[in-house]
Design a protein around this motif. Structure first.
Motif, PDB file in Angstrom:
ATOM      1  N   SER A   1       0.867  -1.180   0.000  1.00 11.62           N
ATOM      2  CA  SER A   1       0.000   0.000   0.000  1.00 11.62           C
ATOM      3  C   SER A   1       0.898   1.222   0.000  1.00 11.62           C
ATOM      4  O   SER A   1       1.778   1.355   0.847  1.00 11.62           O
ATOM      5  CB  SER A   1      -0.896   0.015   1.231  1.00 11.62           C
ATOM      6  OG  SER A   1      -1.523   1.279   1.340  1.00 11.62           O
ATOM      7  N   THR A   2       0.662   2.123  -0.971  1.00  7.30           N
ATOM      8  CA  THR A   2       1.531   3.296  -1.132  1.00  7.30           C
ATOM      9  C   THR A   2       1.088   4.457  -0.235  1.00  7.30           C
ATOM     10  O   THR A   2       1.572   5.565  -0.380  1.00  7.30           O
ATOM     11  CB  THR A   2       1.542   3.778  -2.595  1.00  7.30           C
ATOM     12  OG1 THR A   2       0.244   4.318  -2.918  1.00  7.30           O
ATOM     13  CG2 THR A   2       1.859   2.632  -3.555  1.00  7.30           C
ATOM     14  N   SER A   3       0.158   4.195   0.671  1.00  7.92           N
ATOM     15  CA  SER A   3      -0.359   5.235   1.554  1.00  7.92           C
ATOM     16  C   SER A   3       0.665   5.598   2.629  1.00  7.92           C
ATOM     17  O   SER A   3       1.850   5.276   2.528  1.00  7.92           O
ATOM     18  CB  SER A   3      -1.673   4.754   2.183  1.00  7.92           C
ATOM     19  OG  SER A   3      -2.256   5.775   2.959  1.00  7.92           O
TER      20      SER A   3
ATOM     21  N   SER B   1      -4.853   0.248   8.412  1.00  7.51           N
ATOM     22  CA  SER B   1      -5.522  -1.007   8.063  1.00  7.51           C
ATOM     23  C   SER B   1      -4.757  -1.840   7.049  1.00  7.51           C
ATOM     24  O   SER B   1      -4.753  -3.067   7.142  1.00  7.51           O
ATOM     25  CB  SER B   1      -6.927  -0.717   7.518  1.00  7.51           C
ATOM     26  OG  SER B   1      -7.762  -0.179   8.526  1.00  7.51           O
ATOM     27  N   TYR B   2      -4.098  -1.181   6.073  1.00  3.77           N
ATOM     28  CA  TYR B   2      -3.544  -1.952   4.957  1.00  3.77           C
ATOM     29  C   TYR B   2      -2.061  -1.715   4.676  1.00  3.77           C
ATOM     30  O   TYR B   2      -1.558  -2.106   3.640  1.00  3.77           O
ATOM     31  CB  TYR B   2      -4.414  -1.755   3.703  1.00  3.77           C
ATOM     32  CG  TYR B   2      -5.811  -2.275   3.972  1.00  3.77           C
ATOM     33  CD1 TYR B   2      -6.020  -3.621   4.244  1.00  3.77           C
ATOM     34  CD2 TYR B   2      -6.903  -1.414   4.035  1.00  3.77           C
ATOM     35  CE1 TYR B   2      -7.285  -4.115   4.548  1.00  3.77           C
ATOM     36  CE2 TYR B   2      -8.171  -1.889   4.338  1.00  3.77           C
ATOM     37  CZ  TYR B   2      -8.359  -3.243   4.588  1.00  3.77           C
ATOM     38  OH  TYR B   2      -9.600  -3.725   4.899  1.00  3.77           O
ATOM     39  N   ILE B   3      -1.359  -1.058   5.614  1.00  2.46           N
ATOM     40  CA  ILE B   3       0.104  -1.158   5.632  1.00  2.46           C
ATOM     41  C   ILE B   3       0.505  -1.987   6.841  1.00  2.46           C
ATOM     42  O   ILE B   3       1.273  -2.934   6.724  1.00  2.46           O
ATOM     43  CB  ILE B   3       0.801   0.223   5.671  1.00  2.46           C
ATOM     44  CG1 ILE B   3       0.519   1.011   4.401  1.00  2.46           C
ATOM     45  CG2 ILE B   3       2.314   0.053   5.843  1.00  2.46           C
ATOM     46  CD1 ILE B   3       1.103   2.428   4.394  1.00  2.46           C
ATOM     47  N   VAL B   4      -0.060  -1.648   8.003  1.00  2.00           N
ATOM     48  CA  VAL B   4       0.408  -2.294   9.231  1.00  2.00           C
ATOM     49  C   VAL B   4      -0.423  -3.525   9.594  1.00  2.00           C
ATOM     50  O   VAL B   4       0.068  -4.654   9.521  1.00  2.00           O
ATOM     51  CB  VAL B   4       0.471  -1.283  10.400  1.00  2.00           C
ATOM     52  CG1 VAL B   4       0.955  -1.960  11.681  1.00  2.00           C
ATOM     53  CG2 VAL B   4       1.425  -0.131  10.048  1.00  2.00           C
ATOM     54  N   TYR B   5      -1.681  -3.354   9.946  1.00  2.00           N
ATOM     55  CA  TYR B   5      -2.400  -4.467  10.579  1.00  2.00           C
ATOM     56  C   TYR B   5      -2.924  -5.527   9.604  1.00  2.00           C
ATOM     57  O   TYR B   5      -2.680  -6.720   9.794  1.00  2.00           O
ATOM     58  CB  TYR B   5      -3.532  -3.930  11.456  1.00  2.00           C
ATOM     59  CG  TYR B   5      -3.030  -3.156  12.655  1.00  2.00           C
ATOM     60  CD1 TYR B   5      -2.271  -3.782  13.638  1.00  2.00           C
ATOM     61  CD2 TYR B   5      -3.282  -1.799  12.808  1.00  2.00           C
ATOM     62  CE1 TYR B   5      -1.789  -3.080  14.750  1.00  2.00           C
ATOM     63  CE2 TYR B   5      -2.814  -1.084  13.907  1.00  2.00           C
ATOM     64  CZ  TYR B   5      -2.064  -1.736  14.873  1.00  2.00           C
ATOM     65  OH  TYR B   5      -1.588  -1.041  15.951  1.00  2.00           O
ATOM     66  N   GLY B   6      -3.661  -5.119   8.577  1.00  2.00           N
ATOM     67  CA  GLY B   6      -4.310  -6.092   7.699  1.00  2.00           C
ATOM     68  C   GLY B   6      -3.384  -7.128   7.070  1.00  2.00           C
ATOM     69  O   GLY B   6      -3.578  -8.339   7.234  1.00  2.00           O
TER      70      GLY B   6
END
Length: 430
Positions: free
Chosen positions: A280-282, A291-296
């Protein structure tokens, strides 16, 4: 194969049974005694009585089956550095960080404000907070002092974790002076500040308040810090919505419901499998980064990429609008999550960059953050030759409201549309 319409309908009509099944996607220390308590609308409480831990589900539970698999990949085209951590190494770093937080007086329920660039220590700190039951509040590293000050006053953190500087487009952005000014402006004063010295900018270290990450970490190299089992409705973090006026609006996230929602989304929406690589480039300052770099991805047993840099700058610091595709080739990225704005930036460059690297590992490109126009979607779809899936959601929801769930039933994207309502969301046009 299950029809998505049936899957969706069941999530609304047989809500508790549906979400009881999804609860099996994560580890619980104590199983929940009630799935959903909606006796006080509009407030819902999920998985009452269940105890779990986000850090356990993201890190510890993978030590049995994949300890040496890559978990975290940190890439900076600003400092021209790359570093990877296995689940075993990530586990060790998170325990060290948790011990550091403990030494600085952080306990369960305390707030920790994180104002950091996209570096490994930011992820360590988030996971360490989750591990010990502290509540993290990540503030986007690009924010000015007044914005940071308003968030300090609202969150009232015991500790602030920051760094000497970040970098954007090769220009150093000094964080420490911005943070010092934010603390000066805020009514609430933190007990301590923990600072990562990246060697990018000289820092004025304030005695009795400021502590250096490197020195403190050395004291805790062999730290063993167990996970604190939290009741499902204990707060995991607060995050401030972007684009609001007046005082910042803090969104408060629970623990168990969030962990289950992320685990389910990785399976049904993003199709992520353990051992694959998610990019995820966020930024961790936004909900997508939480949600979608760290946890997911970590909950799903995937490797996740933390990226500091522009989409047009290479690992040598020179111009390279193909850097993302180079990373796809190098790390065998399977899912890429970005924003339409980034794609429009790439569209301005020579399309040769899209053909320079082997992107055969890439299964899907997901885009969110603002409306995705048809021409942009069609261009990147033709260029990559993989499905391009729009998704719409908010800081308040934590995971997508509208998209398509190819993990349930394969469906084609309809460019110009963000998709259909996801399971659990009863979406109506009023």
């Amino acid at each position: 194969m299950t029809k998505y319409a049936d899957f969706y309908r069941r999530s609304l009509d047989d809500r508790d049974a549906f979400w009881r099944e999804q609860a099996g996607l994560i580890d619980w220390n104590t199983p929940p005694r009630q799935i959903c308590d909606y006796s006080n609308p509009p407030f819902a409480r999920w998985y009452l009585g269940g105890t779990t831990n986000l850090c356990h589900n993201a890190v510890d539970r993978h030590l049995k089956d994949r300890p040496d698999q890559t978990a975290l990949i940190c890439v900076s085209t600003e400092t021209c550095t790359e570093k990877t951590y296995s689940f075993r190494e990530l586990h060790a770093e998170v325990q060290r960080t948790a011990a550091m937080l403990g030494e600085l007086g952080v306990r369960k329920g305390d707030r920790v404000l994180i104002y950091m660039p996209m570096i490994a220590q930011a992820a360590f700190t988030m996971l360490a907070c989750a591990r010990i039951g502290a509540i993290h509040s990540v503030v986007f590293g690009g924010f000015a002092s007044a914005s940071v000050a308003s968030r300090i006053d609202d969150a009232a953190p015991k500790l602030i974790v920051s760094a000497d500087a970040g970098s954007r487009g090769g220009k150093v952005v000094e964080y420490k002076p911005l943070l010092d000014e934010a603390i000066r402006l805020s009514r609430h004063k933190p007990d301590a500040v923990l600072l990562v010295d990246r060697g990018l900018s000289a820092m004025n270290v304030i005695a009795d308040r400021d502590h250096l990450w490197g020195a403190l970490r050395q004291k805790h190299l062999d730290a063993v810090v167990p996970c604190e089992w939290l009741e499902s409705n204990d707060i995991s973090y607060t995050i401030y919505t972007s684009g609001t006026t007046g005082n910042p609006k803090g969104v408060q996230r629970d623990t168990g419901g969030y962990a289950v929602a992320l685990a389910a989304s990785m399976k049904y929406i993003f199709g992520g499998k353990a051992g694959e690589t998610y990019f995820s480039t966020s930024d961790i300052g936004w909900v997508v980064g939480h949600s979608y770099i760290v946890y997911g991805p970590l909950i799903a047993g995937m490797a996740t990429i933390m990226y500091e840099g522009l989409p047009t700058r290479g690992l040598d610091g020179e111009s390279n609008p193909g850097i993302w595709w180079q990373l796809v080739e190098k790390y065998k990225i399977t899912q890429l999550f970005s924003a339409p704005t980034a794609v429009r930036v790439l569209k301005k460059h020579d399309p040769v960059y899209l053909k320079r690297y082997d992107i055969s590992s890439l299964k899907t490109l997901y885009l969110a953050g603002e409306p995705l126009d048809e021409p942009t979607a069609q261009w990147i779809s033709d260029a990559l030759g993989v499905p391009v899936i729009d998704n719409y959601w908010q800081t308040e929801t934590g995971w997508p409201i509208l998209t398509i769930a190819n993990g349930v039933e394969k469906a084609k994207s309809k460019f110009g549309s963000p998709g259909i309502a996801m399971y659990g969301y009863d979406v109506k046009l009023l």
